[in-house]
Scaffold this motif. Sequence first.
Motif: not given
Length: 56
Positions: A45-51
Amino acid sequence: MGQGPYRDKPAGPAAASTARGRKPTELLNYVAATWDKQDLSLRRHARVVARALRTR
């Protein structure tokens, strides 16, 4: 003017937009600092938000 630690910054739509962007960034910084303790689903989820933030 704003309140609290940001009292020198103007309040209004621009300030609100900056505050909205700051919250996810603070959360991602926390997740990054505690990465080894986070479970796989939170990391994803953190990767998706960062992208999503990067493409704004």
